[in-house]
Design a protein around this motif. Structure first.
Motif, short mmCIF file in Angstrom:
data_model
loop_
_atom_site.label_atom_id
_atom_site.label_comp_id
_atom_site.label_asym_id
_atom_site.label_seq_id
_atom_site.Cartn_x
_atom_site.Cartn_y
_atom_site.Cartn_z
N GLN A 222 0.82 -1.21 0.00
CA GLN A 222 0.00 0.00 0.00
C GLN A 222 0.86 1.26 0.00
OE1 GLN A 222 -3.36 0.25 -0.26
NE2 GLN A 222 -3.39 -1.96 -0.57
N ALA A 223 2.03 1.19 0.65
CA ALA A 223 2.88 2.38 0.77
C ALA A 223 3.77 2.58 -0.44
CB ALA A 223 3.74 2.26 2.03
N ASP A 224 3.91 1.56 -1.30
CA ASP A 224 4.81 1.64 -2.43
C ASP A 224 4.16 2.41 -3.58
OD1 ASP A 224 6.48 1.02 -4.74
OD2 ASP A 224 7.36 -0.55 -3.48
N VAL A 225 4.83 3.47 -4.04
CA VAL A 225 4.25 4.32 -5.08
C VAL A 225 4.07 3.58 -6.40
CG1 VAL A 225 5.13 6.46 -4.09
CG2 VAL A 225 6.56 5.18 -5.69
N TYR A 226 4.85 2.52 -6.62
CA TYR A 226 4.74 1.77 -7.87
C TYR A 226 3.36 1.16 -8.03
CZ TYR A 226 5.66 -1.80 -11.44
OH TYR A 226 5.61 -2.58 -12.56
N GLY A 229 -1.17 2.30 -4.29
CA GLY A 229 -2.17 1.97 -3.29
C GLY A 229 -3.16 0.93 -3.74
N ASN A 230 -3.00 0.39 -4.96
CA ASN A 230 -3.93 -0.63 -5.45
C ASN A 230 -3.62 -1.99 -4.84
OD1 ASN A 230 -5.18 1.20 -7.23
ND2 ASN A 230 -3.56 0.90 -8.74
N ASN A 231 -4.64 -2.83 -4.74
CA ASN A 231 -4.45 -4.17 -4.22
C ASN A 231 -3.61 -4.99 -5.20
OD1 ASN A 231 -6.00 -3.75 -1.92
ND2 ASN A 231 -7.90 -4.24 -2.98
N VAL A 232 -2.78 -5.83 -4.67
CA VAL A 232 -1.93 -6.71 -5.47
C VAL A 232 -2.40 -8.13 -5.25
CG1 VAL A 232 0.43 -7.56 -5.84
CG2 VAL A 232 0.02 -5.15 -5.26
N GLU A 233 -2.50 -8.91 -6.35
CA GLU A 233 -2.89 -10.30 -6.21
C GLU A 233 -1.76 -11.11 -5.60
OE1 GLU A 233 -1.58 -11.88 -10.65
OE2 GLU A 233 -3.67 -11.97 -10.02
N GLY A 234 -2.05 -12.33 -5.22
CA GLY A 234 -1.01 -13.19 -4.66
C GLY A 234 -1.02 -13.26 -3.15
N GLU A 235 -2.08 -12.82 -2.50
CA GLU A 235 -2.26 -12.91 -1.05
C GLU A 235 -1.13 -12.25 -0.26
OE1 GLU A 235 -4.60 -16.80 0.03
OE2 GLU A 235 -2.90 -17.36 -1.22
N PRO A 236 -0.91 -10.94 -0.46
CA PRO A 236 0.12 -10.25 0.31
C PRO A 236 -0.05 -10.45 1.81
CG PRO A 236 -0.72 -8.83 -1.41
CD PRO A 236 -1.62 -10.03 -1.38
#
Length: 497
Positions: A222-226, A229-236
């Motif tokens: 969530q903190a990474d500008v890349y 703030g979007n959700n990332v798949e892969g069960e972070p």
């Protein structure tokens, strides 16, 4: 006795019974190794407002628990010690942790190739060893491992967040405990302990088949500008929360990482590099040390193109993924080993030569993190190309006394392309400046590739016996990854532990 006095005594007894005893995190226990030359934090839980005292190596620290019962005490940095000592934590109850040493501690994480146990190592076919280890085949290491200066801690996903009344998570690296422990982590520790002559502790936290995302906290994504703030798949966070976070703030020297096969099957390149960058920076941030060494393993040869997954993979899928792994070296204090020569079978995703993988990881740590500057720690790395007529001259760093053909035969694994962009097999030879590459049907070379096939096991090495890193001079990812320091500014730095 009056009723009032009886009630008072009963109340006092009840409150004493209700007063919670000191509870330690599972990582603190008998037989552990504490990191030298760094502040040491001892922490746990007890009753709110309870006074807790920690005594170790001539130091005494005290603290009072907060409203939630948490307490933390910091001891001053200590020098290495191989003399077993007692660490005492006292409050309502007293805990005495025995046989504690001070030395070097590394956290080793990843998927099945990091999890690969010493039990599996002992079943590797005899005769495959690249070299003997103190006069014996490393396949038989379980029969010889008796060094009390090496300690191991195996993270159990379901137990790390639970207290251990016996405080017995750490073990001497021998017998049944070692049989179930990570072979790469053990052989890394073995090499480190021999060269440094101090106690070494290794923590193995690995899950077979895991992607990289579960090893990174949701907050880090969530903190990474890349990721915006979007959700990332892969069960972070799935493995970070039960298997990494509870280890904080146990003092460490650095991290070993052996993971990527699952993300390679997903045909990732630059996205994996960004995820790995997020992992490195967020783990360092969790331990409040932006310079902690991070050493990792580049993937070995394997026929990914023959997989039956949803994504269509080619023979270049693995080289392109390795290229993404290499990008992470733009982060400071990172190092990566090459393993093109360590695949016994191209249909086995688990290379058996874990003793050599552990040794190479240790070489990087020793050369760049412990001052062994004269130690050759990695194989030849492509530096630059110049073209003259029909030939391309490739120059390398980390030549380790000179470039050689490992088997004495003509160099393999080189292809070359002209202006048409079509790569064809190339002739390559070593000269005093590097490697000269050419092909009769390429009159004007534009680009050269080396080891650019999932099955490639090239014979270009340095005299220290380490293989050259695969590369392509026409790398499209160059400059696409920048490192983010704790203040948020972007930097690009060379790899150096």
């Amino acid at each position: 006795m009056t009723n009032r006095l009886a009630i008072l005594l009963f109340t006092l007894c009840l409150s004493a019974q209700l007063k919670a005893e000191i509870v330690l995190p599972r990582i603190l226990g008998h037989n552990m190794v504490l990191q030298r030359d760094k502040p040491l934090i001892i922490w746990g839980k007890a009753s709110a407002g309870e006074a807790v005292t920690v005594q170790f190596a001539g130091q005494t620290g005290t603290a009072t628990t907060d409203a939630a019962g948490h307490w933390s005490i910091q001891l001053k940095p200590l020098k290495a010690s191989n003399v077993p000592a007692e660490l005492v934590i006292s409050g309502t109850n007293t805990i005495r942790l025995q046989n504690i040493l001070v030395g070097e501690v590394w956290l080793c994480a990843g998927q099945s190739n990091m999890e690969y146990t010493m039990r599996k190592n002992s079943k590797v076919k005899h005769g495959t060893a690249t070299q003997l280890m103190d006069g014996h085949d490393p396949v038989d290491e379980l029969d010889y491992a008796k060094n009390p200066q090496i300690r191991i801690f195996l993270v159990n996903r379901k137990e790390l967040t639970k207290p251990d009344p016996g405080h017995r998570g750490w073990n001497i690296a021998a017998d049944s405990a070692l049989r179930s422990f990570s072979a790469p982590a053990y052989f890394f520790a073995r090499e480190l302990q021999q060269k440094l002559n101090v106690p070494v502790g290794v923590i193995s936290s690995a899950i077979p088949g895991s992607r990289i995302e579960p090893w990174i906290s949701e907050a880090a994504f969530q903190a990474d500008v890349y990721y915006g703030g979007n959700n990332v798949e892969g069960e972070p966070g799935k493995f970070y929360e039960p298997m990494i976070r509870p280890l904080v703030p146990f003092a460490l020297k650095g991290f070993l990482w052996y993971q990527g096969e699952t993300n390679c099957f997903l045909n990732e390149t630059i996205t994996y590099a960004h995820k790995m960058q997020t992992l490195v920076t967020s783990w360092r941030s969790a331990w409040n040390d932006p310079t902690m060494p991070f050493v990792y393993t580049q993937l070995a040869p394997f026929r990914y193109s023959e997989s039956k997954g949803k994504r269509v993979l080619t023979k270049e899928t693995l080289p392109e993924f390795r290229e993404a792994q290499e990008l992470v070296l733009t982060l400071p204090n990172t190092g990566m080993i090459t393993t093109t020569d360590l695949a016994d079978s191209l249909s086995d995703i688990h290379p058996p030569f874990k003793w050599e993988i552990g040794r190479r990881l240790a070489l990087l740590a020793l050369a760049n993190g412990y001052g062994f500057r004269k130690l050759v720690a990695e194989g030849p790395v492509f530096e630059k190309m110049s073209v003259k007529g029909q030939t391309a001259l490739l120059q390398f760093t980390h030549t380790g006394g000179g470039l050689i053909s490992k088997d004495g035969l003509p160099l393999t694994g080189f292809t070359i392309a002209g202006t048409d962009g079509v790569f064809v097999p190339a002739m390559a030879r070593i000269d005093r400046k590097g490697v000269v590459v050419s092909a009769a049907n390429v009159p004007a070379p534009v680009a050269v590739r080396f080891g650019w096939d999932e099955a490639a096991q090239p014979n270009l090495y340095n005299r220290a016996g380490l293989p050259a890193r695969p590369f392509r001079t026409d790398n499209p990812l160059t400059g696409q990854l920048t490192s983010v320091n704790p203040t948020g500014s972007n930097t690009a730095k060379a790899a150096k532990l």
